[in-house]
Design an enzyme around this catalytic site. Structure first.
Site, PDB file in Angstrom:
ATOM      1  N   GLY A   1       0.817  -1.217   0.000  1.00 22.20           N
ATOM      2  CA  GLY A   1       0.000   0.000   0.000  1.00 22.20           C
ATOM      3  C   GLY A   1       0.843   1.256   0.000  1.00 22.20           C
ATOM      4  O   GLY A   1       0.540   2.229  -0.696  1.00 22.20           O
ATOM      5  N   CYS A   2       1.906   1.233   0.774  1.00 21.30           N
ATOM      6  CA  CYS A   2       2.784   2.412   0.870  1.00 21.30           C
ATOM      7  C   CYS A   2       3.502   2.658  -0.454  1.00 21.30           C
ATOM      8  O   CYS A   2       3.704   3.803  -0.852  1.00 21.30           O
ATOM      9  CB  CYS A   2       3.783   2.230   2.011  1.00 21.30           C
TER      10      CYS A   2
END
Length: 153
Positions: free
Chosen positions: A43-44
């Site tokens: 996600g990051c």
């Protein structure tokens, strides 16, 4: 967590662009701060790549974008190189910005409780006040929503 229309908490943090970034020194232009949990996680990575791919659009709208996590500068530099990120990443190893922005929270995964960064984004207006807050960010579509808000300032 600070609230909309309040002054954004000031900080000075090391940057992957070299040197330190002091938020109050950037007054006069909109600032986007996206807080994310860890370098090189799915996600990051998507979020950081998304902001990097749109850096020119944010700059055209007059805004500067920074990613912030508690990862070390060495970790940030590897992440930037590996994913060819263009958005500067700031290291908050001492928790000061994460605490001041209220994103350092108790989280839970697989029944275990731990402290971590809740993915959040803050749009700071040119006058240094918080214009918009996105808590508990879901990555898909987020960069576009932030860019739209910057353009609406």
């Amino acid at each position: 967590m600070p609230e909309i229309s309040q002054p954004a908490p000031d900080f000075t943090l090391p940057s992957t662009d070299g040197g330190d970034v002091t938020l109050s020194a950037l007054k006069g232009k909109p600032i986007v701060l996206f807080f994310y949990p860890r370098d090189n996680t799915p996600g990051c990575t998507k979020e950081s790549v998304g902001f990097s791919e749109n850096r020119a659009a944010f700059e055209a709208a007059g805004a500067v974008v920074f990613g912030i996590s508690k990862d070390s500068m060495a970790s940030h530099e590897k992440f930037v190189a590996k994913k060819e990120l263009t958005v500067p990443l700031l290291s908050d190893e001492n928790d000061t910005a994460c605490e001041d922005y209220g994103v350092w929270k108790e989280k839970s995964m697989y029944g275990k409780k731990f402290m971590g960064i809740e993915r959040s984004t803050f749009l700071i207006a040119a006058d240094g006040t918080i214009a918009q807050i996105w808590p508990k960010v879901k990555v898909p579509g987020h960069v576009d929503a932030v860019l739209e808000a910057v353009r609406a300032l």
